[in-house]
Design an enzyme around this catalytic site. Structure first.
Site, PDB file in Angstrom:
ATOM      1  N   HIS A  42      -7.556  -0.238   5.407  1.00  0.00           N
ATOM      2  CA  HIS A  42      -6.469   0.607   5.925  1.00  0.00           C
ATOM      3  C   HIS A  42      -6.163   1.662   4.857  1.00  0.00           C
ATOM      4  O   HIS A  42      -6.124   2.854   5.129  1.00  0.00           O
ATOM      5  CB  HIS A  42      -5.268  -0.272   6.225  1.00  0.00           C
ATOM      6  CG  HIS A  42      -4.072   0.466   6.721  1.00  0.00           C
ATOM      7  ND1 HIS A  42      -4.030   1.066   7.949  1.00  0.00           N
ATOM      8  CD2 HIS A  42      -2.868   0.705   6.147  1.00  0.00           C
ATOM      9  CE1 HIS A  42      -2.841   1.649   8.117  1.00  0.00           C
ATOM     10  NE2 HIS A  42      -2.126   1.441   7.029  1.00  0.00           N
ATOM     11  N   HIS A  74       0.850  -1.210   0.000  1.00  0.00           N
ATOM     12  CA  HIS A  74       0.000   0.000   0.000  1.00  0.00           C
ATOM     13  C   HIS A  74       0.873   1.242   0.000  1.00  0.00           C
ATOM     14  O   HIS A  74       2.086   1.160   0.165  1.00  0.00           O
ATOM     15  CB  HIS A  74      -1.005  -0.022   1.155  1.00  0.00           C
ATOM     16  CG  HIS A  74      -0.426   0.102   2.529  1.00  0.00           C
ATOM     17  ND1 HIS A  74       0.369  -0.853   3.099  1.00  0.00           N
ATOM     18  CD2 HIS A  74      -0.532   1.086   3.469  1.00  0.00           C
ATOM     19  CE1 HIS A  74       0.719  -0.485   4.322  1.00  0.00           C
ATOM     20  NE2 HIS A  74       0.186   0.707   4.569  1.00  0.00           N
ATOM     21  N   HIS A  79       1.333   3.968   1.900  1.00  0.00           N
ATOM     22  CA  HIS A  79       1.855   4.760   3.019  1.00  0.00           C
ATOM     23  C   HIS A  79       3.385   4.840   2.997  1.00  0.00           C
ATOM     24  O   HIS A  79       4.060   3.864   2.663  1.00  0.00           O
ATOM     25  CB  HIS A  79       1.378   4.179   4.352  1.00  0.00           C
ATOM     26  CG  HIS A  79      -0.067   4.464   4.628  1.00  0.00           C
ATOM     27  ND1 HIS A  79      -0.808   3.782   5.572  1.00  0.00           N
ATOM     28  CD2 HIS A  79      -0.913   5.375   4.070  1.00  0.00           C
ATOM     29  CE1 HIS A  79      -2.047   4.267   5.581  1.00  0.00           C
ATOM     30  NE2 HIS A  79      -2.134   5.221   4.680  1.00  0.00           N
ATOM     31  N   ASP A  87       5.734   4.735   5.129  1.00  0.00           N
ATOM     32  CA  ASP A  87       6.569   3.757   5.828  1.00  0.00           C
ATOM     33  C   ASP A  87       6.556   2.382   5.161  1.00  0.00           C
ATOM     34  O   ASP A  87       7.091   1.414   5.710  1.00  0.00           O
ATOM     35  CB  ASP A  87       6.173   3.661   7.316  1.00  0.00           C
ATOM     36  CG  ASP A  87       4.740   3.206   7.506  1.00  0.00           C
ATOM     37  OD1 ASP A  87       3.878   3.568   6.687  1.00  0.00           O
ATOM     38  OD2 ASP A  87       4.482   2.462   8.474  1.00  0.00           O
ATOM     39  N   HIS A  88       5.948   2.291   3.972  1.00  0.00           N
ATOM     40  CA  HIS A  88       5.981   1.054   3.191  1.00  0.00           C
ATOM     41  C   HIS A  88       6.592   1.245   1.807  1.00  0.00           C
ATOM     42  O   HIS A  88       6.903   0.278   1.130  1.00  0.00           O
ATOM     43  CB  HIS A  88       4.567   0.453   3.077  1.00  0.00           C
ATOM     44  CG  HIS A  88       4.024   0.028   4.405  1.00  0.00           C
ATOM     45  ND1 HIS A  88       4.016  -1.277   4.830  1.00  0.00           N
ATOM     46  CD2 HIS A  88       3.524   0.753   5.441  1.00  0.00           C
ATOM     47  CE1 HIS A  88       3.526  -1.339   6.068  1.00  0.00           C
ATOM     48  NE2 HIS A  88       3.217  -0.121   6.449  1.00  0.00           N
ATOM     49  N   ASP A 142      -0.487  -3.993   6.702  1.00  0.00           N
ATOM     50  CA  ASP A 142      -1.304  -3.311   7.709  1.00  0.00           C
ATOM     51  C   ASP A 142      -2.782  -3.689   7.619  1.00  0.00           C
ATOM     52  O   ASP A 142      -3.638  -3.021   8.194  1.00  0.00           O
ATOM     53  CB  ASP A 142      -1.137  -1.788   7.579  1.00  0.00           C
ATOM     54  CG  ASP A 142       0.291  -1.353   7.859  1.00  0.00           C
ATOM     55  OD1 ASP A 142       1.125  -2.233   8.159  1.00  0.00           O
ATOM     56  OD2 ASP A 142       0.573  -0.154   7.774  1.00  0.00           O
ATOM     57  N   HIS A 154       3.735  -4.374  11.251  1.00  0.00           N
ATOM     58  CA  HIS A 154       4.226  -3.643  12.434  1.00  0.00           C
ATOM     59  C   HIS A 154       4.259  -4.533  13.664  1.00  0.00           C
ATOM     60  O   HIS A 154       3.499  -5.502  13.771  1.00  0.00           O
ATOM     61  CB  HIS A 154       3.315  -2.447  12.748  1.00  0.00           C
ATOM     62  CG  HIS A 154       3.360  -1.350  11.740  1.00  0.00           C
ATOM     63  ND1 HIS A 154       4.209  -0.273  11.839  1.00  0.00           N
ATOM     64  CD2 HIS A 154       2.665  -1.164  10.592  1.00  0.00           C
ATOM     65  CE1 HIS A 154       4.025   0.542  10.811  1.00  0.00           C
ATOM     66  NE2 HIS A 154       3.093   0.020  10.024  1.00  0.00           N
TER      67      HIS A 154
HETATM   68 FE   LIG Z   1      -0.027   1.812   6.581  1.00  0.00          FE
END
Ligand SMILES: [Fe+2]
Length: 259
Positions: free
Chosen positions: A114, A56, A58, A60-61, A133, A171
């Protein structure tokens, strides 16, 4: 099992994963949370990074995509539905597609909620699920973009995988998730045992992943929204549709403050 998985923590609480197909030597990083951490993990193992499997959009990915592409010339596979939000995707996929990493086959699963286009990768032969996530141990990701119905449907797809499936999530939130789960389901014996184990593991600095789907089915409240017991704790009638129970659970978690 011909797909080896290397786990490493990165950023604040992300997990990085390298999936290594032994036969061909191809190696994929599941998401690209941090280029330096991924590079170090690759060097430590002596593997060659060939692919990125993105779940996805985001930061942090996806943060490491440009640097890893430059350095390793990797092929980047990611969600078709989020193609406009992720720079550097080479191969676009969606639910039901099959992709290969050498001899290892992965099925792409739609897990919206998400983010709208969130996908998970399920490796068929080894029964290993990279859920990012969408599904955490003892929890699920925050519903930033989606609606409860489709998010619940995505979770049902994941719940339908074989019990022995090993889940690698995005996470390390397991301890926080355990506190919420215990607050609503305090007499669940499997949950109590898992929560105590998670407490011990985190105190010892151990990873709480991978975890089996069988364990999550017994302990994760979000996978049990169709169990009348969950409706009862959410003070809803026992015949409430699961997606409404799921929405209530997700809201309760958002508002949860551990004591
Ligand atoms: Fe995320």
């Amino acid at each position: 099992m011909s797909l080896l998985v290397d786990i490493f923590p990165c950023r604040t609480d992300n997990y990085g994963y390298l999936a290594h197909d032994v036969t061909s030597g191809r190696t994929a990083s599941i998401d690209a949370p941090d280029a330096r951490a991924v590079r170090e993990a690759v060097l430590r193992r002596g593997w060659t990074l060939t692919d990125l499997f993105i779940t996805h959009h985001h930061t942090d990915h996806v943060d490491g995509i440009p640097a890893l592409k430059r350095e390793f010339g990797v092929t980047v596979t990611g969600p078709r539905e989020e193609a406009s939000k992720i720079l550097g995707l080479d191969v676009l996929v969606g639910g039901g597609d099959t992709i290969r990493l050498g001899e290892s086959e992965f099925v792409v699963l739609d897990t919206p909620g998400h983010t709208l286009g969130h996908i998970a990768y399920f490796e068929l032969a080894g029964r290993q699920l990279f859920s990012a996530d969408a599904l955490f141990s003892l929890g699920v990701g925050r519903m930033f973009e989606g609606k409860p119905g489709p998010m619940w449907d995505g979770l049902m797809t994941l719940r339908g995988l074989p019990d022995e499936t090993l889940i690698y999530c995005g996470h390390e939130y397991t301890l926080d998730n355990a506190r919420f789960a215990l607050s609503i389901d305090p007499r669940n014996p499997a949950l109590r045992i898992r929560a105590a184990e998670v407490e011990r593991m985190r105190a010892a600095g151990e990873f709480t992943v991978p975890v089996s789907l069988a364990m999550e089915k017994a302990t994760n409240p979000f996978l049990r929204a169709d169990d009348p017991a969950m409706a009862r704790v959410m003070r809803l009638p026992p015949d409430t549709e699961p997606e409404r129970v799921f929405a209530a659970l997700r809201k309760a978690k958002d508002e949860f403050k551990p004591e």
